[in-house]
Scaffold this active site. Structure first.
Site, PDB file in Angstrom:
ATOM      1  N   HIS A 201       0.797  -1.236   0.000  1.00 24.56           N
ATOM      2  CA  HIS A 201       0.000   0.000   0.000  1.00 24.56           C
ATOM      3  C   HIS A 201       0.823   1.276   0.000  1.00 24.56           C
ATOM      4  O   HIS A 201       0.257   2.369  -0.033  1.00 24.56           O
ATOM      5  CB  HIS A 201      -0.953   0.025   1.203  1.00 24.56           C
ATOM      6  CG  HIS A 201      -0.258   0.333   2.494  1.00 24.56           C
ATOM      7  ND1 HIS A 201       0.412  -0.635   3.202  1.00 24.56           N
ATOM      8  CD2 HIS A 201      -0.097   1.478   3.183  1.00 24.56           C
ATOM      9  CE1 HIS A 201       0.936  -0.085   4.284  1.00 24.56           C
ATOM     10  NE2 HIS A 201       0.649   1.196   4.297  1.00 24.56           N
TER      11      HIS A 201
HETATM   12  C1  UD1 Z   1      -1.959   5.348   6.176  1.00 26.32           C
HETATM   13  C2  UD1 Z   1      -0.636   5.835   6.748  1.00 26.32           C
HETATM   14  C3  UD1 Z   1       0.420   4.734   6.577  1.00 26.32           C
HETATM   15  C4  UD1 Z   1      -0.077   3.409   7.135  1.00 26.32           C
HETATM   16  C5  UD1 Z   1      -1.395   3.072   6.472  1.00 26.32           C
HETATM   17  C6  UD1 Z   1      -1.939   1.737   6.942  1.00 26.32           C
HETATM   18  C7  UD1 Z   1      -0.262   8.253   6.580  1.00 26.32           C
HETATM   19  C8  UD1 Z   1       0.510   9.305   5.889  1.00 26.32           C
HETATM   20  N1  UD1 Z   1      -0.155   7.024   6.066  1.00 26.32           N
HETATM   21  O1  UD1 Z   1      -1.785   5.227   4.774  1.00 26.32           O
HETATM   22  O2  UD1 Z   1       1.580   5.117   7.257  1.00 26.32           O
HETATM   23  O3  UD1 Z   1       0.882   2.402   6.881  1.00 26.32           O
HETATM   24  O4  UD1 Z   1      -2.328   4.112   6.761  1.00 26.32           O
HETATM   25  O5  UD1 Z   1      -3.147   1.431   6.329  1.00 26.32           O
HETATM   26  O6  UD1 Z   1      -0.942   8.533   7.531  1.00 26.32           O
HETATM   27  N2  UD1 Z   1      -9.260   4.410   2.372  1.00 26.32           N
HETATM   28  C9  UD1 Z   1     -10.464   3.756   2.367  1.00 26.32           C
HETATM   29  N3  UD1 Z   1     -10.985   3.366   3.556  1.00 26.32           N
HETATM   30  C10 UD1 Z   1     -10.379   3.612   4.735  1.00 26.32           C
HETATM   31  C11 UD1 Z   1      -9.155   4.297   4.731  1.00 26.32           C
HETATM   32  C12 UD1 Z   1      -8.600   4.677   3.553  1.00 26.32           C
HETATM   33  O7  UD1 Z   1     -11.059   3.513   1.335  1.00 26.32           O
HETATM   34  O8  UD1 Z   1     -10.917   3.226   5.776  1.00 26.32           O
HETATM   35  C13 UD1 Z   1      -8.653   4.781   1.077  1.00 26.32           C
HETATM   36  C14 UD1 Z   1      -9.069   6.144   0.612  1.00 26.32           C
HETATM   37  O9  UD1 Z   1      -9.187   6.093  -0.771  1.00 26.32           O
HETATM   38  C15 UD1 Z   1      -7.885   6.991   0.993  1.00 26.32           C
HETATM   39  C16 UD1 Z   1      -6.727   6.041   0.817  1.00 26.32           C
HETATM   40  O10 UD1 Z   1      -7.254   4.767   1.195  1.00 26.32           O
HETATM   41  O11 UD1 Z   1      -7.773   8.132   0.221  1.00 26.32           O
HETATM   42  C17 UD1 Z   1      -5.535   6.354   1.655  1.00 26.32           C
HETATM   43  O12 UD1 Z   1      -5.842   6.415   3.039  1.00 26.32           O
HETATM   44  P1  UD1 Z   1      -4.929   7.290   4.032  1.00 26.32           P
HETATM   45  O13 UD1 Z   1      -5.338   7.073   5.437  1.00 26.32           O
HETATM   46  O14 UD1 Z   1      -4.839   8.660   3.540  1.00 26.32           O
HETATM   47  O15 UD1 Z   1      -3.507   6.682   3.855  1.00 26.32           O
HETATM   48  P2  UD1 Z   1      -3.038   5.170   3.818  1.00 26.32           P
HETATM   49  O16 UD1 Z   1      -2.554   4.921   2.446  1.00 26.32           O
HETATM   50  O17 UD1 Z   1      -4.056   4.243   4.391  1.00 26.32           O
END
Ligand code: UD1
Length: 352
Positions: A201
């Site tokens: 991811h």
């Molecule tokens: C975040 C953390 C990363 C961690 C990861 C674990 C930061 C900068 N990054 O990255 O360090 O390893 O979490 O998962 O904080 N989304 C969903 N559902 C959810 C959450 C996210 O669909 O419940 C999707 C959305 O499209 C979102 C994307 O995932 O835009 C990214 O989510 P985000 O929390 O921004 O960052 P992660 O890539 O999950």
């Protein structure tokens, strides 16, 4: 004494649970749990709270997704009034996600003490958003709880006074130790005897179409020798769809609950990942881990554990995989203080 805990994203639920449990035994401590809502899907959040025995959050800031600036700013804006209203004595922040740095910054501006759990980790790669979050959070924190000695060395090199730093061990391993027995008993219906467990991811791996395509291609090659089981992060699944890529031969699953995933890790032939926490969990479990990154903020998993950095070089992945399949996987040992009691050591410092 009033202690706030901040969670928001999947990797940190396993870290907050043991600390809350340990503080519960201190009669003078009142605890408040704030969920930022950075991760909001039930299978990225609720199921973790439930399995880890974390109480329902007292506040849910429901910030959701957004660009880094928007998500960070939104957390800060929504967290500030809660902090002003409740005025805790200390706020514990966990790991390296946007929720961690955003809330630490709000506290420091309001003169409220911050404790950082999992302090001192460094990849020395400032293109990773998590590295920026780690550097800034450690500068803001008053108490820094490190999982391994490399953390102490990094912090002292950055000028953090030694009296703020507490080597407590790895709190994520506390949750692993507690839930490994039920995890091992989980029914693994439909899973082959031998398999590679994959997670992916990191923005650097999944946000660029040609990089992601190359990685999926390597995994397809792996699947010719070993079944590939791939619980995909929502971000990764979305990118695969957006870029029109194909991964039918890989068993793509939805993100798994903690106990189920732990059970799968404990039985895997090999784990292939770009996660931080999984490098640590495989080291504890003694399962070979091939990490699809050029660097790691958890070097002890390489120097002592079962982790090998293969970067984005398909040749290296192939070579290391063939070692595993030939029964010549790297052997490792469990780092000091990864013993299931880090939460108690943190609670002892905080409660003082
Ligand atoms: C975040 C953390 C990363 C961690 C990861 C674990 C930061 C900068 N990054 O990255 O360090 O390893 O979490 O998962 O904080 N989304 C969903 N559902 C959810 C959450 C996210 O669909 O419940 C999707 C959305 O499209 C979102 C994307 O995932 O835009 C990214 O989510 P985000 O929390 O921004 O960052 P992660 O890539 O999950």
């Amino acid at each position: 004494m009033h202690v706030f805990h901040i969670v928001g994203a999947r990797p940190n639920f396993m870290k907050v649970a043991p600390v809350m449990r340990a503080l519960k035994t201190r009669q003078h401590v009142v605890q408040t749990l704030v969920h930022t809502g950075q991760h909001y899907d039930a299978n990225m959040s609720d199921v973790f709270l439930e399995q880890l025995g974390i109480p329902a959050p007292d506040f849910n800031l429901a910030v959701g997704s957004g660009t880094h600036a928007r998500q960070t700013a939104e957390i800060m804006t929504r967290f500030e009034p809660v902090l002003l209203e409740r005025k805790p004595d200390i706020v514990l922040v966990y790991g390296d996600v946007n929720s961690t740095v955003a809330t630490a910054l709000v506290c420091s501006k309001l003169g409220i003490r911050v404790g950082h759990v999992e302090a001192g980790l460094r990849s020395f790669d400032r293109t990773m958003p998590e590295e920026i979050n780690r550097l800034l959070t450690d500068q803001l924190a008053d108490l820094l709880f490190t999982p391994s000695e490399d953390g102490d060395i990094n912090l002292q090199r950055e000028g953090i006074p030694a009296e703020k730093i507490f080597l407590v061990g790895n709190v994520m391993i506390d949750s692993l130790v507690k839930l490994l027995p039920p995890a091992r008993n989980r029914n693994q219906n439909g899973l082959p005897e031998r398999y590679a467990l994959v997670t992916l991811h990191r923005p650097a791996n999944v946000d660029d179409s040609s990089t992601l395509k190359r990685i999926l291609q390597s995994l397809l090659e792996v699947s010719q020798d070993l079944a590939v089981v791939f619980p995909a992060h929502p971000r990764t699944r979305k990118r695969i769809a957006d870029f029109g890529l194909h991964a039918e031969q890989l068993r793509l699953l939805d993100p798994l609950p903690y106990v189920e995933f732990l059970g799968m890790q404990s039985r895997a032939t090999v784990v292939i990942t770009d996660s931080g926490g999984i490098q640590e969990e495989t080291t504890y479990l003694g399962i070979p881990c091939l990490t699809l990154r050029e660097n790691t903020e958890r070097p002890i998993t390489v120097s002592m554990g079962t982790n090998v950095l293969v970067g984005r070089d398909p040749g290296k992945l192939r070579l290391e995989l063939s070692r595993v399949l030939a029964g010549q996987a790297k052997k490792g040992s469990i780092p000091p203080l990864w013993d299931g009691h880090a939460g108690e050591r943190i609670a002892a410092v905080v409660a003082e």
